[in-house]
Design an enzyme around this catalytic site. Structure first.
Site, PDB file in Angstrom:
ATOM      1  N   ALA A  10      20.436 -38.075  -7.523  1.00 33.90           N
ATOM      2  CA  ALA A  10      20.963 -36.714  -7.591  1.00 33.90           C
ATOM      3  C   ALA A  10      19.836 -35.685  -7.668  1.00 33.90           C
ATOM      4  O   ALA A  10      19.769 -34.763  -6.844  1.00 33.90           O
ATOM      5  CB  ALA A  10      21.886 -36.588  -8.802  1.00 33.90           C
ATOM      6  N   GLY A  12      16.506 -36.070  -7.206  1.00 36.30           N
ATOM      7  CA  GLY A  12      15.607 -36.170  -6.057  1.00 36.30           C
ATOM      8  C   GLY A  12      16.208 -35.500  -4.829  1.00 36.30           C
ATOM      9  O   GLY A  12      15.521 -34.827  -4.065  1.00 36.30           O
ATOM     10  N   LYS A 184      12.842 -30.417 -23.426  1.00 32.31           N
ATOM     11  CA  LYS A 184      13.909 -31.170 -22.765  1.00 32.31           C
ATOM     12  C   LYS A 184      14.033 -32.579 -23.353  1.00 32.31           C
ATOM     13  O   LYS A 184      15.141 -33.081 -23.542  1.00 32.31           O
ATOM     14  CB  LYS A 184      13.655 -31.250 -21.252  1.00 32.31           C
ATOM     15  CG  LYS A 184      14.867 -31.842 -20.535  1.00 32.31           C
ATOM     16  CD  LYS A 184      14.718 -31.890 -19.030  1.00 32.31           C
ATOM     17  CE  LYS A 184      16.012 -32.430 -18.412  1.00 32.31           C
ATOM     18  NZ  LYS A 184      15.838 -32.874 -17.035  1.00 32.31           N
ATOM     19  N   ASN A 188      17.341 -34.040 -25.029  1.00 40.46           N
ATOM     20  CA  ASN A 188      17.989 -35.261 -24.530  1.00 40.46           C
ATOM     21  C   ASN A 188      18.040 -36.353 -25.593  1.00 40.46           C
ATOM     22  O   ASN A 188      19.048 -37.038 -25.738  1.00 40.46           O
ATOM     23  CB  ASN A 188      17.251 -35.785 -23.296  1.00 40.46           C
ATOM     24  CG  ASN A 188      17.621 -35.012 -22.038  1.00 40.46           C
ATOM     25  OD1 ASN A 188      18.716 -34.490 -21.922  1.00 40.46           O
ATOM     26  ND2 ASN A 188      16.698 -34.932 -21.103  1.00 40.46           N
ATOM     27  N   GLU A 268      17.947 -44.662 -20.390  1.00 36.61           N
ATOM     28  CA  GLU A 268      16.565 -44.164 -20.471  1.00 36.61           C
ATOM     29  C   GLU A 268      16.091 -44.044 -21.923  1.00 36.61           C
ATOM     30  O   GLU A 268      15.126 -43.350 -22.199  1.00 36.61           O
ATOM     31  CB  GLU A 268      16.463 -42.807 -19.768  1.00 36.61           C
ATOM     32  CG  GLU A 268      16.663 -42.918 -18.261  1.00 36.61           C
ATOM     33  CD  GLU A 268      16.436 -41.600 -17.530  1.00 36.61           C
ATOM     34  OE1 GLU A 268      15.692 -41.604 -16.544  1.00 36.61           O
ATOM     35  OE2 GLU A 268      17.001 -40.572 -17.955  1.00 36.61           O
TER      36      GLU A 268
END
Lengths: 304, 304
Positions: A10, A12, A184, A188, A268
């Site tokens: 998405a 990229g 960020k 996250n 992640e």
């Protein structure tokens, strides 16, 4: 200028589709999803949602087809950085490689194979609707700066930022890109795993006062680790958290980590909470809550 | 001895079937169909022991005959309703609570002046049907006096349990055992519910930084600090209980995991909530247990 987007999911795709509109930029999209690659080559790469556009980057799943490039933009999930960069590194022998990925440690992984590295953070987001077609959900800024141990030259960082900005995605080149990156990451790491562990949307996480305090506990640890490295956050992650909780912003948004958990994909978390723990250890900052959350999400992954 | 077992889950069924071999047992169930099946088919035990007992069962508390010992074996979440259904009756009976966590005796006391016995049980079973329970772990049940209940009465009940084929021991002070189990349950059940992992080797793994054993160990240590502040010397080390339990071969599914999988309310309030409230009352920091407690509560909130 020739740019290769490494990992054309998405995020990229947002970069590839925008840059491919420019006359003076040749864009290659490297991705292992053959159906996506084939669709891009057949009908082009389409964005819809926050903006509509259709452009024609060239796409391949075979790194040996890539020509030498001036820039790489790595946009894989963080756990695929090493493999993707190892496969493509030869085309960046004379170029610079930027990361626009989530989390901590991507620059280090890229620098194992590439000499000139750009630290980047991007806020736009979307999701792949079907091969060749990405829904663009959120607009936002991208910040690029040098990766200090193996920096790209300032003029090259500025050249890439100017091109992305001109293509329609607001982008700045800055001397120190760690502030936005850590803002960020802290955002996250404090919200994604809470959604993943509880099943709650971002807005519902924030409206439970007890849970919101846990989020702030995670934020505070991240801020302490950033401060210990001399990083000045460009804004308070708490503001971003509260902003996103608004009904008109992302109240109903399921964190990407929750989406990963529901689909039983690896998350992640190693690069978010795990990254904060690792940098905390290196700089003598205790991070017990991030450590706990990291272990819980890893446990969740191991239950599949 | 005439016994009444309130709640016919795995633990209640194991008590009822065994006690019925040495005395009269009546079982109070929630569902009519469950009581009917028990009256018609009896209650079968397999696993550690193999036999079928005759029991009398009813779902209507008004039908209960007089009894000497009541074993309150509902989930913590069903305790209040059970206590209400017995209120104002059976004044000469001794009531024994076997719920996880803290506070079951107090909940009973609010509904009647019965003689109370505290118990914690480490036995485990799996219910295969309304009338069949598999006896899995034959670890003991410990009993202790609550309030001014004479220790002799506790010993009498423990002897009857032993005569019936169960392992049981009367202890003059149950708090050390109760707290050992509280810390064990708050840690293991909470982590299991959040990760989806049964209680298996992951809980004792302390190799990699993100291994779950580190978190389990820290939760245990935090719990031990709360117990120490409460002046309780633990009967067993909860970390050793954890390691031992994970070495038993077949992994146990804690009830809190089964509850979240089935999207049912969990026992989190009486277990994790009790520990967190004790920590606050005693002025002991318990950030990790607080986090686990909030996350499980939030998981429950995500059902709707």
């Amino acid at each position: 200028m020739r740019v290769c987007v490494v990992g054309c999911g998405a995020v990229g795709s947002l970069f590839a589709a925008h840059l491919a509109q420019l006359e003076d930029v040749e864009v290659w999209a490297y991705d292992l999803a053959r159906d996506h690659v084939d669709a891009i080559n057949r009908v082009g790469l389409r964005l819809s949602g926050a903006g509509e556009l259709l452009s024609r980057p060239r796409a391949t799943a075979d790194a040996s087809e890539l020509p030498p490039c001036d820039f790489g933009i790595v946009a894989t999930k963080a756990m695929h950085t090493a493999g993707a960069v190892e496969a493509t590194a030869q085309v960046f022998a004379q170029g610079c490689v930027a990361t626009v990925q989530n989390g901590l440690g991507n620059e280090e992984a890229i620098a194992k194979h590439v000499d000139r590295v750009i630290r980047g953070t991007t806020f736009p987001a979307g999701k792949l609707l079907e091969p060749g077609h990405v829904q663009w959900d959120v607009k936002g800024e991208t910040t690029l700066g040098p990766f200090e141990p193996k920096p790209a030259p300032t003029e090259e960082i500025e050249r890439l930022a100017e091109a992305i900005d001109r293509a329609g995605m607001p982008t700045k080149a800055v001397p120190d890109a760690r502030g936005p990156q850590w803002r960020k990451v802290i955002f996250n790491a404090a919200t994604n795993p809470i959604g993943a562990l509880t099943g709650l949307t971002h807005g519902r996480v924030c409206e439970d006062p007890a849970l919101r305090r846990l989020v702030s506990g995670l934020v505070d640890e991240g801020k302490a680790v950033a401060a210990a490295q001399g990083i000045e956050l460009d804004a308070d992650p708490e503001e971003l958290i509260d902003h996103a909780a608004k009904p008109e912003v992302a109240y109903d948004h399921k964190a990407s980590m929750l989406q990963d958990v529901e689909a039983r994909r690896p998350t992640e978390v190693d690069y978010l909470n795990g990254g904060i723990v690792r940098f905390g250890d290196e700089h003598g900052v205790e991070t017990p809550l991030n450590r706990a959350i990291w272990a819980l999400v890893k446990g969740l992954e191991r239950s599949w | 001895m005439r016994a009444c077992v309130v709640g016919a889950g795995a633990i209640g069924s194991l008590f009822a079937a065994h006690l019925a071999t040495v005395g009269d047992v009546v079982v109070l169930t929630r569902r009519d169909g469950h009581a009917r099946a028990l009256n018609e088919e009896g209650l079968r035990v397999s696993g550690r022991h193999e036999f079928t007992s005759r029991v009398t069962a009813t779902a209507d508390p008004r039908d209960l005959p007089e009894f000497d010992v009541g074993i309150i074996a509902t989930k913590a979440t069903g305790l209040e309703e059970a206590a209400q259904s017995l209120a104002g009756r059976f004044a000469t009976a001794t009531m024994m609570t076997v719920q996880n966590g803290l506070g079951a005796e107090g909940a009973m006391r609010r509904h009647g002046e019965w003689q109370l016995v505290s118990a914690v049980t480490f036995m485990s079973g799996t219910k295969h049907s309304d009338t069949h329970v598999e006896y899995i772990l034959d670890t003991p049940t410990w009993l202790g006096p609550y309030g001014d209940t004479p220790f002799e009465r506790v010993q009498e009940i423990a002897e009857v349990l032993v005569d019936s084929g169960l392992k049981a021991e009367a202890l003059p002070d149950l708090l050390p055992a109760q707290w050992s189990k509280l810390i064990f349950n708050a840690t293991v059940n909470g982590v299991s519910a959040l990760t989806g992992l049964p209680h298996d080797a992951h809980f004792a793994a302390e190799g990699d930084d993100s291994d779950l054993g580190h978190l389990v160990h820290q939760l245990v240590d935090e719990g031990k600090r709360v117990a120490a502040a409460a002046g309780v010397e633990l009967h067993d080390d909860p970390w050793e209980m954890n390691v031992l339990a994970t070495k038993r071969g077949s992994a146990h599914y804690p009830s809190m995991l089964e509850d979240v999988d089935a999207r049912r309310p969990t026992e989190v309030e009486l277990i994790n909530g009790a520990l967190v409230r004790e920590a606050a009352r005693l002025g002991v920091e318990a950030p990790l247990h607080t986090a686990v407690y909030r996350l499980v509560k939030a998981r429950e909130a995500s059902y709707s």
